[in-house]
Design a protein around this motif. Structure first.
Motif, PDB file in Angstrom:
ATOM      1  N   LEU A  51     -35.049  17.272  10.082  1.00 14.02           N
ATOM      2  CA  LEU A  51     -35.606  17.975  11.232  1.00 14.02           C
ATOM      3  C   LEU A  51     -37.009  18.453  10.864  1.00 14.02           C
ATOM      4  CD1 LEU A  51     -35.256  19.279  14.061  1.00 14.02           C
ATOM      5  CD2 LEU A  51     -34.338  21.293  12.884  1.00 14.02           C
ATOM      6  N   ALA A  52     -37.996  17.910  11.567  1.00 14.08           N
ATOM      7  CA  ALA A  52     -39.373  18.348  11.364  1.00 14.08           C
ATOM      8  C   ALA A  52     -39.555  19.697  12.046  1.00 14.08           C
ATOM      9  CB  ALA A  52     -40.345  17.328  11.935  1.00 14.08           C
ATOM     10  N   SER A  62     -43.030  21.770   8.043  1.00 11.81           N
ATOM     11  CA  SER A  62     -42.174  21.274   6.962  1.00 11.81           C
ATOM     12  C   SER A  62     -41.095  20.386   7.565  1.00 11.81           C
ATOM     13  CB  SER A  62     -41.526  22.437   6.202  1.00 11.81           C
ATOM     14  OG  SER A  62     -40.653  23.156   7.053  1.00 11.81           O
ATOM     15  N   THR A  63     -40.277  19.823   6.701  1.00 10.33           N
ATOM     16  CA  THR A  63     -39.128  19.033   7.157  1.00 10.33           C
ATOM     17  C   THR A  63     -37.886  19.514   6.431  1.00 10.33           C
ATOM     18  OG1 THR A  63     -40.496  17.086   7.599  1.00 10.33           O
ATOM     19  CG2 THR A  63     -38.135  16.716   7.333  1.00 10.33           C
ATOM     20  N   GLU A 125     -25.176  23.976   5.152  1.00 12.18           N
ATOM     21  CA  GLU A 125     -25.758  23.244   4.016  1.00 12.18           C
ATOM     22  C   GLU A 125     -27.165  22.784   4.389  1.00 12.18           C
ATOM     23  OE1 GLU A 125     -23.443  19.951   2.512  1.00 12.18           O
ATOM     24  OE2 GLU A 125     -21.585  21.009   2.981  1.00 12.18           O
ATOM     25  N   LEU A 126     -28.024  22.782   3.402  1.00  9.46           N
ATOM     26  CA  LEU A 126     -29.378  22.285   3.566  1.00  9.46           C
ATOM     27  C   LEU A 126     -29.746  21.528   2.299  1.00  9.46           C
ATOM     28  CD1 LEU A 126     -32.001  22.184   5.239  1.00  9.46           C
ATOM     29  CD2 LEU A 126     -32.652  24.334   4.161  1.00  9.46           C
ATOM     30  N   LYS A 146     -38.994  21.197  21.161  1.00 12.65           N
ATOM     31  CA  LYS A 146     -40.200  20.486  20.737  1.00 12.65           C
ATOM     32  C   LYS A 146     -40.862  21.252  19.594  1.00 12.65           C
ATOM     33  CE  LYS A 146     -40.961  18.351  25.174  1.00 12.65           C
ATOM     34  NZ  LYS A 146     -41.734  18.332  26.402  1.00 12.65           N
ATOM     35  N   ALA A 147     -41.108  22.533  19.803  1.00 17.32           N
ATOM     36  CA  ALA A 147     -41.655  23.398  18.755  1.00 17.32           C
ATOM     37  C   ALA A 147     -40.453  23.983  18.009  1.00 17.32           C
ATOM     38  CB  ALA A 147     -42.538  24.484  19.355  1.00 17.32           C
ATOM     39  N   THR A 148     -39.906  23.196  17.108  1.00 12.74           N
ATOM     40  CA  THR A 148     -38.644  23.536  16.446  1.00 12.74           C
ATOM     41  C   THR A 148     -38.705  24.828  15.628  1.00 12.74           C
ATOM     42  OG1 THR A 148     -39.309  21.991  14.717  1.00 12.74           O
ATOM     43  CG2 THR A 148     -37.706  21.196  16.335  1.00 12.74           C
ATOM     44  N   GLY A 149     -39.876  25.214  15.197  1.00  7.51           N
ATOM     45  CA  GLY A 149     -40.019  26.436  14.414  1.00  7.51           C
ATOM     46  C   GLY A 149     -39.830  27.704  15.218  1.00  7.51           C
TER      47      GLY A 149
END
Length: 165
Positions: A51-52, A62-63, A125-126, A146-149
């Motif tokens: 996930l970007a 980041s991803t 988990e990551l 769209k703006a995942t952050g």
């Protein structure tokens, strides 16, 4: 003596940082609940390869890779909203709050009545690591944004459910 005090403080902070956290769910619901990290692993697991993360300006930050988690809607499925009519569920919203006070909002319809709710994840988990052992601890992501952050919540500690008044 001063050094001993500093060492004790350091070790207590280290132990607290490593402790599995929980998410409290409160607000306009019949009974407040607390969901521990260990409770989360009992739900059906969902995976996302990567996930970007983009900020509000759509700048890449980041991803995140190898995400495993549980659906927010599954975790909240047993929460009883304070309403006499299912029609009024459309008036509810959820405020997801991080330890540092960062807040994001979802409507009831967005989580329980749209495809968006099929992807809003509380991460367990990551990158192959147990999320409770990471500094970000329990995290929430919305891969459909769209703006995942904007709705990437690190150290999720509280969900407050409210009805629009």
């Amino acid at each position: 003596m001063k050094i001993l005090s500093i060492l004790i403080l350091f070790f207590s902070l280290t132990l607290n940082a490593q402790a599995a956290k929980s998410i409290s769910v409160t607000g306009d619901i019949a009974r407040p609940i607390s969901i521990s990290f260990n409770d989360l692993i009992n739900y059906q697991k969902h995976s996302v390869d990567s996930l970007a993360i983009y900020n509000h300006k759509m700048d890449y930050k980041s991803t995140l890779k190898k995400l495993n988690g549980v659906l927010l809607k599954d975790v909240l499925s047993k929460v009883e909203f304070k309403t006499d009519s299912p029609k009024l569920l459309s008036e509810f919203y959820l405020v997801c709050i991080a330890d540092d006070g960062y807040k994001v909002v979802f409507s009831w319809n967005e989580i329980f009545n749209s495809g968006n709710g099929d992807l809003v994840l509380i991460l367990t988990e990551l990158n192959g690591s147990d999320a409770s052992k990471l500094k970000e601890n329990i995290m929430l992501v919305t891969p459909t944004d769209k703006a995942t952050g904007r709705r990437y919540v690190k150290n999720l500690s509280k969900i407050v459910i409210q009805q629009v008044k």
